[in-house]
Each structure stands twice: as structure tokens, then as C-alpha cells.
Design an enzyme around this catalytic site. Structure first.
Site, PDB file in Angstrom:
ATOM      1  N   HIS A   1      75.332  -8.393 -26.755  1.00 41.64           N
ATOM      2  CA  HIS A   1      76.000  -9.693 -26.691  1.00 41.64           C
ATOM      3  C   HIS A   1      77.398  -9.486 -26.106  1.00 41.64           C
ATOM      4  O   HIS A   1      78.172  -8.627 -26.576  1.00 41.64           O
ATOM      5  CB  HIS A   1      76.134 -10.304 -28.084  1.00 41.64           C
ATOM      6  CG  HIS A   1      74.833 -10.754 -28.691  1.00 41.64           C
ATOM      7  ND1 HIS A   1      73.652 -10.809 -27.986  1.00 41.64           N
ATOM      8  CD2 HIS A   1      74.541 -11.190 -29.949  1.00 41.64           C
ATOM      9  CE1 HIS A   1      72.686 -11.264 -28.784  1.00 41.64           C
ATOM     10  NE2 HIS A   1      73.205 -11.497 -29.981  1.00 41.64           N
TER      11      HIS A   1
ATOM     12  N   CYS B   1      75.430 -11.605 -35.255  1.00 39.39           N
ATOM     13  CA  CYS B   1      75.605 -10.506 -34.287  1.00 39.39           C
ATOM     14  C   CYS B   1      76.769 -10.753 -33.312  1.00 39.39           C
ATOM     15  O   CYS B   1      77.529  -9.826 -33.000  1.00 39.39           O
ATOM     16  CB  CYS B   1      74.300 -10.249 -33.548  1.00 39.39           C
ATOM     17  SG  CYS B   1      73.311 -11.719 -33.251  1.00 39.39           S
TER      18      CYS B   1
HETATM   19  P1  NAP Z   1      61.801 -11.449 -35.931  1.00 43.41           P
HETATM   20  O1  NAP Z   1      61.600 -10.451 -34.860  1.00 43.41           O
HETATM   21  O2  NAP Z   1      61.229 -12.813 -35.768  1.00 43.41           O
HETATM   22  O3  NAP Z   1      61.218 -10.822 -37.323  1.00 43.41           O
HETATM   23  C1  NAP Z   1      61.104 -11.591 -38.499  1.00 43.41           C
HETATM   24  C2  NAP Z   1      60.533 -10.752 -39.634  1.00 43.41           C
HETATM   25  O4  NAP Z   1      60.435 -11.601 -40.793  1.00 43.41           O
HETATM   26  C3  NAP Z   1      59.124 -10.209 -39.365  1.00 43.41           C
HETATM   27  O5  NAP Z   1      58.983  -8.937 -39.946  1.00 43.41           O
HETATM   28  C4  NAP Z   1      58.223 -11.181 -40.106  1.00 43.41           C
HETATM   29  O6  NAP Z   1      57.004 -10.598 -40.560  1.00 43.41           O
HETATM   30  C5  NAP Z   1      59.087 -11.528 -41.318  1.00 43.41           C
HETATM   31  N1  NAP Z   1      58.706 -12.821 -41.902  1.00 43.41           N
HETATM   32  C6  NAP Z   1      58.613 -14.025 -41.271  1.00 43.41           C
HETATM   33  N2  NAP Z   1      58.179 -14.964 -42.145  1.00 43.41           N
HETATM   34  C7  NAP Z   1      58.001 -14.336 -43.331  1.00 43.41           C
HETATM   35  C8  NAP Z   1      57.560 -14.753 -44.618  1.00 43.41           C
HETATM   36  N3  NAP Z   1      57.187 -16.032 -44.863  1.00 43.41           N
HETATM   37  N4  NAP Z   1      57.493 -13.832 -45.620  1.00 43.41           N
HETATM   38  C9  NAP Z   1      57.848 -12.545 -45.394  1.00 43.41           C
HETATM   39  N5  NAP Z   1      58.248 -12.070 -44.184  1.00 43.41           N
HETATM   40  C10 NAP Z   1      58.344 -12.958 -43.175  1.00 43.41           C
HETATM   41  O7  NAP Z   1      63.353 -11.676 -36.258  1.00 43.41           O
HETATM   42  P2  NAP Z   1      64.604 -10.650 -36.069  1.00 43.41           P
HETATM   43  O8  NAP Z   1      65.274 -10.869 -34.782  1.00 43.41           O
HETATM   44  O9  NAP Z   1      64.136  -9.285 -36.428  1.00 43.41           O
HETATM   45  O10 NAP Z   1      65.613 -11.219 -37.162  1.00 43.41           O
HETATM   46  C11 NAP Z   1      65.496 -10.933 -38.551  1.00 43.41           C
HETATM   47  C12 NAP Z   1      66.702 -11.516 -39.282  1.00 43.41           C
HETATM   48  O11 NAP Z   1      67.883 -10.868 -38.809  1.00 43.41           O
HETATM   49  C13 NAP Z   1      66.904 -13.019 -39.048  1.00 43.41           C
HETATM   50  O12 NAP Z   1      67.399 -13.612 -40.223  1.00 43.41           O
HETATM   51  C14 NAP Z   1      67.953 -13.053 -37.936  1.00 43.41           C
HETATM   52  O13 NAP Z   1      68.700 -14.240 -37.917  1.00 43.41           O
HETATM   53  C15 NAP Z   1      68.824 -11.845 -38.302  1.00 43.41           C
HETATM   54  N6  NAP Z   1      69.567 -11.221 -37.202  1.00 43.41           N
HETATM   55  C16 NAP Z   1      68.953 -10.891 -36.044  1.00 43.41           C
HETATM   56  C17 NAP Z   1      69.711 -10.277 -35.027  1.00 43.41           C
HETATM   57  C18 NAP Z   1      69.098  -9.881 -33.717  1.00 43.41           C
HETATM   58  O14 NAP Z   1      69.863  -9.414 -32.833  1.00 43.41           O
HETATM   59  N7  NAP Z   1      67.799 -10.010 -33.497  1.00 43.41           N
HETATM   60  C19 NAP Z   1      71.044  -9.983 -35.240  1.00 43.41           C
HETATM   61  C20 NAP Z   1      71.639 -10.328 -36.461  1.00 43.41           C
HETATM   62  C21 NAP Z   1      70.879 -10.928 -37.431  1.00 43.41           C
HETATM   63  P3  NAP Z   1      55.588 -10.758 -39.752  1.00 43.41           P
HETATM   64  O15 NAP Z   1      55.662  -9.837 -38.554  1.00 43.41           O
HETATM   65  O16 NAP Z   1      54.574 -10.303 -40.760  1.00 43.41           O
HETATM   66  O17 NAP Z   1      55.464 -12.198 -39.363  1.00 43.41           O
END
Ligand code: NAP
Length: 359
Positions: free
Chosen positions: A249, A156
């Protein structure tokens, strides 16, 4: 949003993996009324599997679309998800194996995770910056034998910096780059950073963020030629901080170039930039991918993060630098432009360039 359907006038069925998390929810909001894509399935971890989406997700912002609220959360299994196009907002601890399995099973995977970004045959795409890198897909499918494919979007903070620097790199060619970030808490997902760690505080460390920024900037601004991306030949140093901001950011940038621009030439280049022509009519493309502000105390997350519906990066304080050539400040929405919105636009680019084929 433009509403015209791409060639063939069709709509696509799509699924969201990691649909319950911060980025997954942003996908749901952005796709609620999308002119080309219909969300037909949501998937997440075993914790959520089998539940109604409304019971599995702790919804963070605005109204949950009723159609999604009643869906049953599927397991993250390529054999169970039927949609041919899959937006992945999975945690990186699982994204590698899962996304590979989905691509091998014939799905187009639009990934937000770090796992595949730096693979030589995987496009790392910000449509306005490097739409041409999608041509890596021919090689990817040939070499891996996948009927599907993986396209990634960038970290990001790297997305914000690369958009602010692309017009300058195109004209003046970057040589040395210092990046210092102030990153919002929503970038750490949900529940993310404990409130007692972040309120009234700055945390000068985000795991693995600095190397990601340093590597991804060079690939994003690299050149596609003869079946490969040659990374931009520049030195990059990044320092990253988590700050008590909800969304957005901010990146403080100092740079030197092979051909030194004055601040006013740089401002003109930023103002004139339209981004790759292939993106001009995409539904999620904002009218201005970049806006330049001359107000001395902008950009600010509270005032500027929603520019262009969260898809526009705002650049300000463009001025000469006494050590390098130029310095400036860039701000972008991390879960929209830096994650879900970027991925949706990547899928639109695949659709509009005929790459989704019969998916
Ligand atoms: P988050 O809020 O922690 O969400 C993670 C998601 O992954 C949840 O839906 C969770 O499901 C699922 N998950 C976790 N363990 C799993 C498993 N073993 N099997 C299947 N599903 C699983 O994280 P986020 O911020 O949304 O980020 C998601 C991705 O995008 C990450 O790779 C992160 O690095 C990337 N990213 C995030 C941002 C940002 O600004 N937040 C920006 C760019 C990229 P449950 O709810 O069922 O646990």
C-alpha cells in the site's frame, strides 16, 4: 530474526483462525520457523472444516510448509482450539463474536479484524509506535472479566501512515493530515477484486476504509495515560483507492504540525527513529522499521515492498508543501507489516514483556 527465547526460555503453542485466507497464509509463512511460536492448529469456516489444510486452502505464494499441509482444519470454535494464543485472520463479518468468545475462554487473541480496534479498552498496537498501549489490557481484563485478552493491529494503510508519521508526531506534533492511498489487490483478500474490475484500472472506493484510517490514526498516535488512550488531537482526511498492484500500500501524505519542521529536520527525525525500546530485540523487528529514500521516483511497490522482509516501511519524496507544511510518500507491505507480521510482533511484545504469563 533474533533467536533468543524471552524470559523463562519457553515456546508457545499457537493457532491461526481464518488460516486459509490471504492473511492466514501469511501467518503460516511467517511462523514456519518462528523461534518462540509453534503453529499447532489451523481453523477456518464450515467450507474448510474437516479437510486437510492442503485441500482447503488455495495456496497463493511460495511453498506450503509440509507440517501445516497435513493438518486437519478445525472449526472456529473456542471449545475445539486448544492453543492458548490465537492469531485471527477472520473476516470481519464473523470476527466480533468469535474473538470475544475466544478471549472469554481464556485465549490471547491477536486480531487483524476491524471489530474491536476502536474499543476504549482494546489496545490498537504497532509495537515501535505505541508499545505502551498494551497497558490497556489490565483494564480490559478487569472490566470484561476475561481470563484471555484481545490485542488488535491496525488497518493496513493506517499502519503504513502511522509508522511514517510517528517520528514526526513525536517531535513536531501533527495538526492536520491528508492521506491519499493506492492500495494493492491483496488487501482485499482472496479471491478479492474481480480481475476485470481492476486490470488497467483504479477504483476510487474501498468500503469503510476512509473512516477506519481517519479514526485509527488518532488512536495509534494517541497517548496512554492514567488507564486510557487519549487520541492525538489532529484533523485527518483520507481518500482511498484500489490499484492494480499485487502487494504494497502506497500512501501520499500532506501534513501540518504545531511546530513546523523543515524538510531536512523531518528527514533527520525519520532517519534517527528507532521505535519503542521494548521492540529492539523482538524476533520480527526489522533492523530499520523505517527507511528513507532520496531517489526522486521511490518508493515503488515493485522495488521496495520487500524491505526488511516486508516489515520495513519505506518513506520518500519528503519535501516542503505549498499548502500544508510537508508532503511525502510512504509504502509498506499490507499482508506482512499491515497484517500478519504486525500481529506476530504484537504477540512477541506480549511474550517479551511477560504478559503471556502461564499461557
Ligand atoms: P480472506 O482472504 O477473505 O480470508 C478470510 C478468512 O476468514 C478465510 O480463512 C475464511 O475461511 C475465514 N472465514 C470466512 N467466513 C468465516 C466464518 N463464517 N467462520 C470462520 N471462518 C470464516 O481475507 P484476508 O484478506 O485474509 O483478511 C482477513 C482479515 O484480516 C479481515 O478481517 C481483513 O479485514 C483483515 N486485514 C486484511 C489485510 C490484507 O492486506 N489482506 C490487512 C489488514 C487486515 P474459508 O477459506 O474456510 O472460507
Amino acid at each position: 530474526m533474533t533467536s533468543g527465547l524471552p524470559r523463562g526460555g519457553r515456546r508457545w503453542r499457537v493457532a491461526i483462525l481464518g488460516a486459509t485466507g490471504a492473511v492466514g497464509q501469511t501467518f503460516i509463512r511467517l511462523l514456519a520457523n518462528h523461534p518462540w511460536f509453534d503453529v499447532v492448529e489451523v481453523a477456518a469456516s464450515e467450507r474448510s472444516e474437516g479437510k486437510r489444510y492442503a485441500d482447503a486452502a488455495r495456496w497463493l505464494e511460495g511453498e506450503m510448509p509440509q507440517r501445516i499441509a497435513g493438518m486437519t482444519v478445525l472449526p472456529t470454535d473456542a471449545g475445539r482450539v486448544t492453543a492458548p494464543i490465537v492469531f485471527s485472520a477472520l473476516d470481519s463479518s464473523v470476527a466480533g463474536d468469535v474473538e470475544r468468545a475466544f478471549a472469554a475462554a481464556g485465549k490471547f487473541v491477536l486480531s487483524n479484524a476491524k471489530n474491536f480496534r476502536m474499543e476504549d479498552d482494546v489496545p490498537l498496537v504497532i509495537p515501535e509506535v505505541n508499545a505502551g498501549h498494551l497497558a490497556l489490557l489490565d483494564r480490559q481484563r478487569r472490566e470484561r472479566g476475561w481470563s484471555g485478552a484481545i490485542v488488535t493491529n491496525a488497518n493496513c494503510a493506517a499502519t503504513v501512515a502511522a509508522m511514517a508519521l510517528a517520528p514526526l508526531h513525536e517531535r513536531f506534533e501533527l495538526d492536520t493530515l491528508f492521506l491519499m492511498t493506492m492500495q494493492a489487490v491483496s488487501g482485499a483478500g482472496y479471491p478479492g477484486v474481480a480481475s476485470l474490475d481492476i486490470l488497467g484500472n483504479v477504483i476510487p472506493f474501498i468500503a469503510d476504509e476512509e473512516p477506519k484510517l481517519e479514526r485509527e490514526m488518532c488512536k495509534l498516535l494517541g497517548r496512554f495515560d492514567d488507564g486510557a488512550v487519549t487520541p492525538a488531537a489532529m484533523r485527518v482526511s483520507a481518500q482511498t483507492n484500489r490499484v492494480a498492484v499485487e502487494h504494497g500500500h502506497t500512501v501520499c501524505i500532506a501534513a501540518s504540525f504545531r511546530d513546523r519542521p523543515t524538510a531536512s529536520l523531518a528527514i533527520n527525525a525519520l532517519r534517527e527513529w528507532k521505535g519503542a525500546e521494548e521492540t529492539w530485540n523482538l524476533p520480527s523487528r526489522p533492523e530499520f522499521p523505517l527507511t528513507v529514500t532520496e531517489e526522486v521516483n521511490r518508493p515503488q511497490p515493485r522495488r521496495d515492498v520487500a524491505a526488511g522482509g516486508g516489515m520495513t516501511v519505506t518513506v520518500g519524496r519528503v519535501r516542503d508543501d505549498p499548502v500544508l507544511h510537508l508532503r511525502m510518500v510512504a509504502l509498506g507491505h499490507n499482508t506482512i507489516r499491515g497484517a500478519a507480521g504486525g500481529s506476530v510482533m504484537n504477540a512477541e511484545l506480549l511474550a517479551s514483556t511477560g504478559r503471556l504469563g502461564a499461557a
